[in-house]
Design a protein around this motif. Structure first.
Motif, PDB file in Angstrom:
ATOM      1  N   ALA A 285     -12.599  88.216  15.268  1.00  0.00           N
ATOM      2  CA  ALA A 285     -11.337  88.241  15.995  1.00  0.00           C
ATOM      3  C   ALA A 285     -11.825  88.450  17.596  1.00  0.00           C
ATOM      4  O   ALA A 285     -10.789  88.295  18.434  1.00  0.00           O
ATOM      5  CB  ALA A 285     -10.427  89.407  15.563  1.00  0.00           C
ATOM      6  N   THR A 286     -12.994  88.787  17.816  1.00  0.00           N
ATOM      7  CA  THR A 286     -13.642  89.193  18.979  1.00  0.00           C
ATOM      8  C   THR A 286     -14.858  88.387  19.408  1.00  0.00           C
ATOM      9  O   THR A 286     -15.456  87.906  18.210  1.00  0.00           O
ATOM     10  CB  THR A 286     -13.716  90.755  19.186  1.00  0.00           C
ATOM     11  OG1 THR A 286     -14.886  91.174  18.332  1.00  0.00           O
ATOM     12  CG2 THR A 286     -12.583  91.414  18.944  1.00  0.00           C
TER      13      THR A 286
ATOM     14  N   TYR B  53      -9.221  84.285  15.240  1.00  0.00           N
ATOM     15  CA  TYR B  53      -8.125  84.714  15.286  1.00  0.00           C
ATOM     16  C   TYR B  53      -8.067  85.977  16.155  1.00  0.00           C
ATOM     17  O   TYR B  53      -9.100  86.096  17.185  1.00  0.00           O
ATOM     18  CB  TYR B  53      -7.398  85.355  13.835  1.00  0.00           C
ATOM     19  CG  TYR B  53      -8.077  86.631  13.612  1.00  0.00           C
ATOM     20  CD1 TYR B  53      -7.485  87.876  13.573  1.00  0.00           C
ATOM     21  CD2 TYR B  53      -9.431  86.469  12.899  1.00  0.00           C
ATOM     22  CE1 TYR B  53      -8.224  88.852  12.968  1.00  0.00           C
ATOM     23  CE2 TYR B  53     -10.024  87.677  12.240  1.00  0.00           C
ATOM     24  CZ  TYR B  53      -9.533  88.985  12.568  1.00  0.00           C
ATOM     25  OH  TYR B  53      -9.873  90.216  11.914  1.00  0.00           O
ATOM     26  N   GLY B  54      -7.108  86.624  16.497  1.00  0.00           N
ATOM     27  CA  GLY B  54      -6.839  87.706  17.443  1.00  0.00           C
ATOM     28  C   GLY B  54      -7.167  87.408  18.844  1.00  0.00           C
ATOM     29  O   GLY B  54      -6.891  86.370  19.395  1.00  0.00           O
ATOM     30  N   GLU B  55      -7.974  88.397  19.447  1.00  0.00           N
ATOM     31  CA  GLU B  55      -8.240  88.077  20.863  1.00  0.00           C
ATOM     32  C   GLU B  55      -8.951  86.692  21.169  1.00  0.00           C
ATOM     33  O   GLU B  55      -8.897  86.258  22.368  1.00  0.00           O
ATOM     34  CB  GLU B  55      -8.733  89.202  21.575  1.00  0.00           C
ATOM     35  CG  GLU B  55     -10.451  89.733  21.176  1.00  0.00           C
ATOM     36  CD  GLU B  55     -10.917  90.856  22.127  1.00  0.00           C
ATOM     37  OE1 GLU B  55     -11.935  90.694  22.716  1.00  0.00           O
ATOM     38  OE2 GLU B  55     -10.154  91.810  22.087  1.00  0.00           O
ATOM     39  N   LEU B  56      -9.752  86.249  20.356  1.00  0.00           N
ATOM     40  CA  LEU B  56     -10.551  85.162  20.422  1.00  0.00           C
ATOM     41  C   LEU B  56      -9.711  83.957  20.663  1.00  0.00           C
ATOM     42  O   LEU B  56      -9.770  83.058  21.419  1.00  0.00           O
ATOM     43  CB  LEU B  56     -11.394  84.781  19.260  1.00  0.00           C
ATOM     44  CG  LEU B  56     -12.652  85.465  19.128  1.00  0.00           C
ATOM     45  CD1 LEU B  56     -13.467  85.001  17.810  1.00  0.00           C
ATOM     46  CD2 LEU B  56     -13.474  85.261  20.409  1.00  0.00           C
TER      47      LEU B  56
ATOM     48  N   ALA C 258      -6.414  84.267  21.754  1.00  0.00           N
ATOM     49  CA  ALA C 258      -5.200  84.557  22.661  1.00  0.00           C
ATOM     50  C   ALA C 258      -4.856  83.375  23.742  1.00  0.00           C
ATOM     51  O   ALA C 258      -3.619  83.289  24.224  1.00  0.00           O
ATOM     52  CB  ALA C 258      -5.655  85.816  23.251  1.00  0.00           C
ATOM     53  N   GLU C 259      -5.808  82.725  24.196  1.00  0.00           N
ATOM     54  CA  GLU C 259      -5.534  81.522  24.867  1.00  0.00           C
ATOM     55  C   GLU C 259      -6.606  80.246  24.407  1.00  0.00           C
ATOM     56  O   GLU C 259      -7.529  80.694  23.529  1.00  0.00           O
ATOM     57  CB  GLU C 259      -5.948  81.806  26.409  1.00  0.00           C
ATOM     58  CG  GLU C 259      -7.252  82.378  26.722  1.00  0.00           C
ATOM     59  CD  GLU C 259      -7.300  82.598  28.171  1.00  0.00           C
ATOM     60  OE1 GLU C 259      -8.272  82.266  28.945  1.00  0.00           O
ATOM     61  OE2 GLU C 259      -6.555  83.803  28.606  1.00  0.00           O
TER      62      GLU C 259
ATOM     63  N   ARG D  56     -15.570  83.681  29.186  1.00  0.00           N
ATOM     64  CA  ARG D  56     -15.161  84.047  27.998  1.00  0.00           C
ATOM     65  C   ARG D  56     -15.496  82.663  27.063  1.00  0.00           C
ATOM     66  O   ARG D  56     -15.975  82.592  25.913  1.00  0.00           O
ATOM     67  CB  ARG D  56     -13.707  84.481  27.809  1.00  0.00           C
ATOM     68  CG  ARG D  56     -13.089  84.079  26.437  1.00  0.00           C
ATOM     69  CD  ARG D  56     -11.476  84.112  26.659  1.00  0.00           C
ATOM     70  NE  ARG D  56     -10.833  83.693  25.452  1.00  0.00           N
ATOM     71  CZ  ARG D  56     -10.751  82.373  25.209  1.00  0.00           C
ATOM     72  NH1 ARG D  56     -10.732  81.532  25.954  1.00  0.00           N
ATOM     73  NH2 ARG D  56      -9.964  82.145  23.755  1.00  0.00           N
TER      74      ARG D  56
ATOM     75  N   PRO E 295      -2.883  78.913  19.662  1.00  0.00           N
ATOM     76  CA  PRO E 295      -2.930  80.233  20.815  1.00  0.00           C
ATOM     77  C   PRO E 295      -1.626  80.747  21.057  1.00  0.00           C
ATOM     78  O   PRO E 295      -0.738  79.888  20.861  1.00  0.00           O
ATOM     79  CB  PRO E 295      -3.418  79.354  22.162  1.00  0.00           C
ATOM     80  CG  PRO E 295      -3.975  78.074  21.439  1.00  0.00           C
ATOM     81  CD  PRO E 295      -3.186  77.695  20.167  1.00  0.00           C
TER      82      PRO E 295
ATOM     83  N   THR F  23       0.180  80.896  23.572  1.00  0.00           N
ATOM     84  CA  THR F  23       0.772  80.213  24.537  1.00  0.00           C
ATOM     85  C   THR F  23       1.821  79.308  24.383  1.00  0.00           C
ATOM     86  O   THR F  23       1.739  78.470  23.152  1.00  0.00           O
ATOM     87  CB  THR F  23      -0.412  79.547  25.452  1.00  0.00           C
ATOM     88  OG1 THR F  23      -0.825  78.359  24.869  1.00  0.00           O
ATOM     89  CG2 THR F  23      -1.523  80.409  25.820  1.00  0.00           C
TER      90      THR F  23
END
Length: 168
Positions: free
Chosen positions: A33-34, A51-54, A56-57, A70, A91, A93
């Motif tokens: 996730a990170t 998943y998760g913050e990975l 997010a976009e 990133r 993502p 978005t």
């Protein structure tokens, strides 16, 4: 391109990402996730589930001039850790439906709906992923033309397309 994901004999929805190479692999799913989690896991021969913050976009293509640290970190880790394939939910978005669509990424990649990703997170065992897709080398050309009539000043008509842009 066809795409199939099977977990414990049950077919789950999945979509091959743009520019993905083909694969036919049965392997354990390894979640991250990170960036720190991605750096810590062994992905060799496994299916990475980001998943998760990975996710997010979307992940910017390797050669995109606006990519950030990133994107470089995630791409570098994926290439160094050599997973057999990559799965990710879309993502968070509105413009993008896939986490990656990079013509330079030589990693089979697919998008799974969020509920499928959550199911795999609860049971990160072996799954079967098959992507029937292909990439072909191509050549692009710019076309420049002028339209004018006798005695009239030249007019310019601009027609543009940007086929390597992935906004759905």
């Amino acid at each position: 391109a066809g795409a199939w994901l099977t977990d414990e004999g049950e077919a789950l929805p999945v979509e091959a990402n743009a520019f993905s190479p083909a694969c036919d692999v049965t392997a354990n799913v390894v979640p991250a996730a990170t960036i720190d989690e991605l750096a810590a896991v062994d992905l060799a021969g496994k299916i990475a589930l980001l998943y998760g913050e990975l996710v997010a976009e979307p992940l910017s293509p390797k050669s995109w001039f606006l990519k950030g640290e990133r994107d470089d970190a995630i791409m570098g880790l994926l290439e160094a850790k050599r997973p057999a394939a990559l799965l990710a939910p879309p993502p968070a978005t509105l413009q993008y439906e896939q986490f990656t669509g990079d013509w330079e990424l030589e990693l089979p990649a697919a998008t799974a709906p969020l509920d499928v990703a959550k199911r795999l997170l609860r049971r990160p065992g072996p799954v079967h992923l098959r992507l029937d897709c292909a990439k072909y080398p191509a050549t692009a050309r710019n076309v420049v033309a002028r339209l004018s009539a006798a005695g009239q000043p030249a007019r310019k008509i601009v027609i543009m397309a940007h086929f390597d842009t992935r906004i759905n």
